[in-house]
Write a protein that holds these residues in place. Structure first.
Motif, PDB file in Angstrom:
ATOM      1  N   ASN A 234     -52.575   6.368  46.843  1.00 62.73           N
ATOM      2  CA  ASN A 234     -52.469   7.797  46.554  1.00 62.73           C
ATOM      3  C   ASN A 234     -51.349   8.087  45.557  1.00 62.73           C
ATOM      4  O   ASN A 234     -51.082   9.239  45.247  1.00 62.73           O
ATOM      5  CB  ASN A 234     -52.219   8.582  47.844  1.00 62.73           C
ATOM      6  CG  ASN A 234     -52.843   9.965  47.778  1.00 62.73           C
ATOM      7  OD1 ASN A 234     -53.837  10.177  47.105  1.00 62.73           O
ATOM      8  ND2 ASN A 234     -52.248  10.909  48.466  1.00 62.73           N
TER       9      ASN A 234
ATOM     10  N   ASP B 185     -56.021  14.339  40.674  1.00 62.88           N
ATOM     11  CA  ASP B 185     -56.318  15.415  41.618  1.00 62.88           C
ATOM     12  C   ASP B 185     -55.939  14.999  43.041  1.00 62.88           C
ATOM     13  O   ASP B 185     -56.446  14.011  43.564  1.00 62.88           O
ATOM     14  CB  ASP B 185     -57.812  15.747  41.547  1.00 62.88           C
ATOM     15  CG  ASP B 185     -58.143  17.074  42.206  1.00 62.88           C
ATOM     16  OD1 ASP B 185     -57.231  17.695  42.775  1.00 62.88           O
ATOM     17  OD2 ASP B 185     -59.309  17.495  42.158  1.00 62.88           O
ATOM     18  N   GLY B 186     -55.028  15.745  43.653  1.00 65.41           N
ATOM     19  CA  GLY B 186     -54.616  15.480  45.027  1.00 65.41           C
ATOM     20  C   GLY B 186     -53.702  14.289  45.202  1.00 65.41           C
ATOM     21  O   GLY B 186     -53.401  13.898  46.335  1.00 65.41           O
ATOM     22  N   LYS B 187     -53.234  13.695  44.112  1.00 66.29           N
ATOM     23  CA  LYS B 187     -52.389  12.504  44.179  1.00 66.29           C
ATOM     24  C   LYS B 187     -50.903  12.857  44.000  1.00 66.29           C
ATOM     25  O   LYS B 187     -50.541  13.923  43.519  1.00 66.29           O
ATOM     26  CB  LYS B 187     -52.777  11.516  43.069  1.00 66.29           C
ATOM     27  CG  LYS B 187     -54.236  11.097  43.063  1.00 66.29           C
ATOM     28  CD  LYS B 187     -54.539  10.115  44.167  1.00 66.29           C
ATOM     29  CE  LYS B 187     -55.992   9.669  44.149  1.00 66.29           C
ATOM     30  NZ  LYS B 187     -56.324   8.887  42.962  1.00 66.29           N
ATOM     31  N   THR B 188     -50.063  11.912  44.399  1.00 66.59           N
ATOM     32  CA  THR B 188     -48.646  11.966  44.031  1.00 66.59           C
ATOM     33  C   THR B 188     -48.506  11.274  42.686  1.00 66.59           C
ATOM     34  O   THR B 188     -48.808  10.091  42.560  1.00 66.59           O
ATOM     35  CB  THR B 188     -47.771  11.256  45.080  1.00 66.59           C
ATOM     36  OG1 THR B 188     -47.814  12.002  46.297  1.00 66.59           O
ATOM     37  CG2 THR B 188     -46.321  11.171  44.609  1.00 66.59           C
TER      38      THR B 188
ATOM     39  N   HIS C 187     -54.018  19.177  38.674  1.00 68.49           N
ATOM     40  CA  HIS C 187     -54.001  19.517  40.107  1.00 68.49           C
ATOM     41  C   HIS C 187     -53.495  18.392  41.004  1.00 68.49           C
ATOM     42  O   HIS C 187     -54.095  18.069  42.032  1.00 68.49           O
ATOM     43  CB  HIS C 187     -55.398  19.946  40.567  1.00 68.49           C
ATOM     44  CG  HIS C 187     -56.051  20.936  39.639  1.00 68.49           C
ATOM     45  ND1 HIS C 187     -55.523  22.189  39.418  1.00 68.49           N
ATOM     46  CD2 HIS C 187     -57.147  20.846  38.849  1.00 68.49           C
ATOM     47  CE1 HIS C 187     -56.290  22.845  38.552  1.00 68.49           C
ATOM     48  NE2 HIS C 187     -57.271  22.044  38.190  1.00 68.49           N
ATOM     49  N   CYS C 188     -52.379  17.797  40.601  1.00 68.75           N
ATOM     50  CA  CYS C 188     -51.806  16.762  41.460  1.00 68.75           C
ATOM     51  C   CYS C 188     -51.205  17.407  42.711  1.00 68.75           C
ATOM     52  O   CYS C 188     -50.844  18.590  42.720  1.00 68.75           O
ATOM     53  CB  CYS C 188     -50.750  15.959  40.705  1.00 68.75           C
ATOM     54  SG  CYS C 188     -49.239  16.851  40.320  1.00 68.75           S
ATOM     55  N   LYS C 189     -51.095  16.619  43.767  1.00 67.61           N
ATOM     56  CA  LYS C 189     -50.535  17.108  45.029  1.00 67.61           C
ATOM     57  C   LYS C 189     -49.022  17.254  44.931  1.00 67.61           C
ATOM     58  O   LYS C 189     -48.427  18.218  45.415  1.00 67.61           O
ATOM     59  CB  LYS C 189     -50.899  16.126  46.148  1.00 67.61           C
ATOM     60  CG  LYS C 189     -50.304  16.493  47.510  1.00 67.61           C
ATOM     61  CD  LYS C 189     -50.690  15.435  48.531  1.00 67.61           C
ATOM     62  CE  LYS C 189     -50.055  15.731  49.883  1.00 67.61           C
ATOM     63  NZ  LYS C 189     -50.389  14.673  50.871  1.00 67.61           N
ATOM     64  N   GLN C 190     -48.387  16.272  44.290  1.00 65.61           N
ATOM     65  CA  GLN C 190     -46.926  16.241  44.170  1.00 65.61           C
ATOM     66  C   GLN C 190     -46.570  15.588  42.842  1.00 65.61           C
ATOM     67  O   GLN C 190     -47.135  14.566  42.476  1.00 65.61           O
ATOM     68  CB  GLN C 190     -46.314  15.437  45.321  1.00 65.61           C
ATOM     69  CG  GLN C 190     -44.796  15.316  45.274  1.00 65.61           C
ATOM     70  CD  GLN C 190     -44.259  14.428  46.383  1.00 65.61           C
ATOM     71  OE1 GLN C 190     -44.980  13.585  46.913  1.00 65.61           O
ATOM     72  NE2 GLN C 190     -43.004  14.601  46.741  1.00 65.61           N
TER      73      GLN C 190
END
Length: 226
Positions: free
Chosen positions: A35, A133-136, A162-165
């Motif tokens: 991730n 997308d959704g990744k650190t 749109h990354c998570k962090q």
């Protein structure tokens, strides 16, 4: 003359990796070490990103942005273009110099073509397919001078991918840029903020230019068709 802080980019990458081990631990708790994506800014940043990705067992990718220079001074960045053709502007400079929109759009188109060429050469494609997308995402370079390229890349990853962090990690940067970086990223790691700053290369004993072939060889290790 200021003393060098790092032997070379490998040394800097190893020291940065030590500061990022907490990421590996946090991902292991989530049982998803894949991730994390380490994203290097070519060319020098890719050397450091490779070291970090290897240490953390993470994916590696790159992002290429190109600055838009002022009409009367190509070295003065008035903005930066991203892989999808979008661009970020330093509106204060644009307004102060009354730079026309036609000029900005023409330059953005030209730089977008160069970005496509480089991405295709380095990673085989300009498409990211929601890779972040959704990744650190850990955004890495071998140093920050003006911050234009780093800030543009960070905003693009954060706002359009749109990354998570988002974590920004560099060996060296001027202290005054930290506030701007922290406005974009959840975490900012800078190993040293010398004052006066002058130039990134001053803080490396070996700061040789990195070739396209060196970048391509690194990308091939991670499965890219460079």
């Amino acid at each position: 003359m200021q003393p060098a802080i790092f032997q070379n980019r490998v040394d800097a990458g190893e020291k940065l990796a030590e500061r990022l081990l907490w990421l590996e631990q946090s991902q292991l708790k989530e049982r998803d070490p894949q991730n994390i994506v380490i994203v290097g800014i070519p060319r020098g940043g890719v050397i450091i990103a490779d070291i970090i990705a290897s240490k953390l067992g993470a994916k590696l990718d790159i992002v290429v942005s190109r600055k838009i220079g002022a009409p009367d001074n190509s070295e003065l960045a008035i903005g930066a273009v991203m892989p999808n053709g979008s661009y970020f502007l330093n509106q204060e400079i644009v307004d102060r110099r009354n730079i026309p929109l036609d000029y900005i759009q023409e330059q953005a188109r030209a730089q977008a073509k160069e970005i496509e060429r480089r991405l295709t050469s380095y990673r085989g494609t300009k498409e990211y397919d929601n890779e972040f997308d959704g990744k650190t995402v850990v955004l890495v370079d071998d140093g920050i001078a003006t911050g234009a390229t780093m800030l543009a890349s960070a905003r693009w990853i954060k706002n359009e991918q749109h990354c998570k962090q988002l974590v920004i990690a560099v060996p060296v940067a001027p202290g005054e840029i930290l506030t701007q970086l922290k406005q974009v990223a959840e975490e900012v790691i800078v190993l040293d903020t010398p004052d006066p700053f002058i130039a990134i290369g001053r803080f490396y004993e070996d700061f040789d230019q990195i070739s396209d072939n060196q970048v391509k060889e690194i990308m091939k290790k991670y499965g890219y068709k460079a």
